[in-house]
Design a protein around this motif. Sequence first.
Motif, PDB file in Angstrom:
ATOM      1  N   SER A   1      -3.826   2.065  -2.970  1.00 41.03           N
ATOM      2  CA  SER A   1      -4.646   1.556  -1.861  1.00 41.03           C
ATOM      3  C   SER A   1      -6.079   1.321  -2.311  1.00 41.03           C
ATOM      4  N   GLU A   2      -6.551   2.100  -3.289  1.00 42.38           N
ATOM      5  CA  GLU A   2      -7.894   1.912  -3.836  1.00 42.38           C
ATOM      6  C   GLU A   2      -7.934   0.729  -4.798  1.00 42.38           C
ATOM      7  N   LEU A   3      -6.853   0.531  -5.527  1.00 41.73           N
ATOM      8  CA  LEU A   3      -6.780  -0.580  -6.484  1.00 41.73           C
ATOM      9  C   LEU A   3      -6.867  -1.927  -5.767  1.00 41.73           C
ATOM     10  N   VAL A   4      -6.074  -2.088  -4.693  1.00 39.22           N
ATOM     11  CA  VAL A   4      -6.029  -3.398  -4.032  1.00 39.22           C
ATOM     12  C   VAL A   4      -7.321  -3.700  -3.277  1.00 39.22           C
ATOM     13  N   GLN A   5      -8.165  -2.684  -3.041  1.00 43.19           N
ATOM     14  CA  GLN A   5      -9.439  -2.901  -2.358  1.00 43.19           C
ATOM     15  C   GLN A   5     -10.575  -3.241  -3.323  1.00 43.19           C
ATOM     16  N   MET A   6     -10.302  -3.208  -4.620  1.00 45.12           N
ATOM     17  CA  MET A   6     -11.358  -3.473  -5.598  1.00 45.12           C
ATOM     18  C   MET A   6     -11.840  -4.916  -5.509  1.00 45.12           C
ATOM     19  N   LYS A   7     -13.170  -5.081  -5.533  1.00 41.60           N
ATOM     20  CA  LYS A   7     -13.784  -6.403  -5.540  1.00 41.60           C
ATOM     21  C   LYS A   7     -14.551  -6.592  -6.849  1.00 41.60           C
TER      22      LYS A   7
ATOM     23  N   ALA B   1      -6.729 -18.077  -7.847  1.00 41.04           N
ATOM     24  CA  ALA B   1      -7.672 -18.307  -6.741  1.00 41.04           C
ATOM     25  C   ALA B   1      -7.663 -19.766  -6.296  1.00 41.04           C
ATOM     26  N   HIS B   2      -7.333 -20.689  -7.209  1.00 44.33           N
ATOM     27  CA  HIS B   2      -7.320 -22.117  -6.886  1.00 44.33           C
ATOM     28  C   HIS B   2      -6.141 -22.492  -5.987  1.00 44.33           C
ATOM     29  N   LYS B   3      -5.183 -21.562  -5.804  1.00 47.73           N
ATOM     30  CA  LYS B   3      -3.985 -21.870  -5.020  1.00 47.73           C
ATOM     31  C   LYS B   3      -4.193 -21.692  -3.518  1.00 47.73           C
ATOM     32  N   THR B   4      -5.374 -21.282  -3.112  1.00 47.93           N
ATOM     33  CA  THR B   4      -5.660 -21.113  -1.689  1.00 47.93           C
ATOM     34  C   THR B   4      -7.052 -21.643  -1.383  1.00 47.93           C
ATOM     35  N   ASN B   5      -7.231 -22.034  -0.134  1.00 47.30           N
ATOM     36  CA  ASN B   5      -8.555 -22.497   0.298  1.00 47.30           C
ATOM     37  C   ASN B   5      -9.426 -21.347   0.797  1.00 47.30           C
ATOM     38  N   GLU B   6      -8.814 -20.165   0.922  1.00 52.34           N
ATOM     39  CA  GLU B   6      -9.537 -18.998   1.420  1.00 52.34           C
ATOM     40  C   GLU B   6     -10.251 -18.303   0.266  1.00 52.34           C
ATOM     41  N   ALA B   7     -11.573 -18.290   0.302  1.00 48.03           N
ATOM     42  CA  ALA B   7     -12.335 -17.617  -0.755  1.00 48.03           C
ATOM     43  C   ALA B   7     -12.166 -16.107  -0.626  1.00 48.03           C
ATOM     44  N   SER B   8     -11.946 -15.439  -1.736  1.00 50.51           N
ATOM     45  CA  SER B   8     -11.755 -13.985  -1.717  1.00 50.51           C
ATOM     46  C   SER B   8     -12.439 -13.358  -2.928  1.00 50.51           C
ATOM     47  N   ASP B   9     -13.085 -12.237  -2.692  1.00 47.59           N
ATOM     48  CA  ASP B   9     -13.745 -11.530  -3.781  1.00 47.59           C
ATOM     49  C   ASP B   9     -12.864 -10.397  -4.315  1.00 47.59           C
ATOM     50  N   TYR B  10     -11.676 -10.208  -3.697  1.00 43.50           N
ATOM     51  CA  TYR B  10     -10.776  -9.160  -4.187  1.00 43.50           C
ATOM     52  C   TYR B  10     -10.310  -9.507  -5.598  1.00 43.50           C
ATOM     53  N   VAL B  11     -10.195  -8.489  -6.434  1.00 45.17           N
ATOM     54  CA  VAL B  11      -9.851  -8.726  -7.840  1.00 45.17           C
ATOM     55  C   VAL B  11      -8.396  -9.146  -7.998  1.00 45.17           C
ATOM     56  N   PHE B  12      -7.492  -8.420  -7.366  1.00 45.86           N
ATOM     57  CA  PHE B  12      -6.068  -8.641  -7.619  1.00 45.86           C
ATOM     58  C   PHE B  12      -5.450  -9.527  -6.533  1.00 45.86           C
ATOM     59  N   LEU B  13      -4.951 -10.696  -6.970  1.00 42.93           N
ATOM     60  CA  LEU B  13      -4.405 -11.705  -6.070  1.00 42.93           C
ATOM     61  C   LEU B  13      -2.909 -11.889  -6.315  1.00 42.93           C
ATOM     62  N   ASN B  14      -2.198 -12.334  -5.265  1.00 44.46           N
ATOM     63  CA  ASN B  14      -0.781 -12.621  -5.441  1.00 44.46           C
ATOM     64  C   ASN B  14      -0.584 -14.058  -5.927  1.00 44.46           C
ATOM     65  N   HIS B  15       0.674 -14.496  -6.014  1.00 45.46           N
ATOM     66  CA  HIS B  15       0.966 -15.820  -6.585  1.00 45.46           C
ATOM     67  C   HIS B  15       0.462 -16.961  -5.715  1.00 45.46           C
TER      68      HIS B  15
END
Length: 299
Positions: A150-156, A201-215
């Motif tokens: 839970s701490e890993l997925v919250q990393m920015k 990150a280019h696969k979505t229009n939603e900007a996110s500062d989270y480090v770990f992203l899904n496909h």
Amino acid sequence: MTSEKLLHDFKQFLVVERHASSYTVDQYMTDLDQFSRFITKEQIDGFSEIKQSDLRIYLTELYEEGLSRVSVSRKLSSLRSFYTFLEKEGFVSVNPIEYVSSPKRDRKIPQFFYEEELAKLFETEDVSTPLGQRNQAIVEMLYATGVRVSELVQMKQDNFDFSLKTVLVQGKGKKQRYVPFGAYAEDALVTYLHDGRVELAHKTNEASDYVFLNHRGDPLTDEGVRYILNEMMKRAAITSTIHPHKLRHTFATHLLNQGADMRSVQELLGHESLSSTQIYTHVTKDYLQNIYNNAHPRA
């Protein structure tokens, strides 16, 4: 207020105020749903009418279903949090669970990976692909820092200080701590952040500062990390089971085996009490016993 509305409000409290992970919220709601069915079966008129005697009957039924003391203790903890919320919000005047003690729990020896198993795990990914780079960074960070999933997925991205090789971790109860990481984790992170993450990150229009992203380029969830680790285990052909906490256990066990003091490990893990960290002494005692038996001429 109806039972359904109370459960809905409690779920919102867990998400908004407690910042509980989706995994934790699901566990709470599953436990409370089971308790709701018990109330209906016993023809009790809602959560506010529960008495200590009703709770004793409920606990007895759980044991008769074959649940372990650990499982019963967890369900009781869910009820305790729920009734604390109800009392605080004025929905009940008396907390029926206040004087119900949790069953004594058998402390299990935490499972951990041996170094040979870890070596296989670290060699499974194709780090020329964005997902392979991400997966490598995930497993390196979990082992390097001992953080909860839970701490890993919250990393920015701005939580990292690569000059000091530390990451600011958002722990339980909004408590923060700085945790160092080593060269292997740094290399995996830099590769992922500069290459794989950019593509994801280019696969979505939603900007996110989270480090770990899904496909799809969205932030990873706890469940997503568990799935990734299970797939890595299959590719590594390791027969033992994996869960994120096993890497956390491995982190703590390896540090203690190499001479780290208990207080430092406690701080790195983000444990409030030393007793939570002391469970790892069982592992290190076994480790020292094996060293003694193999090395001492008269052992």
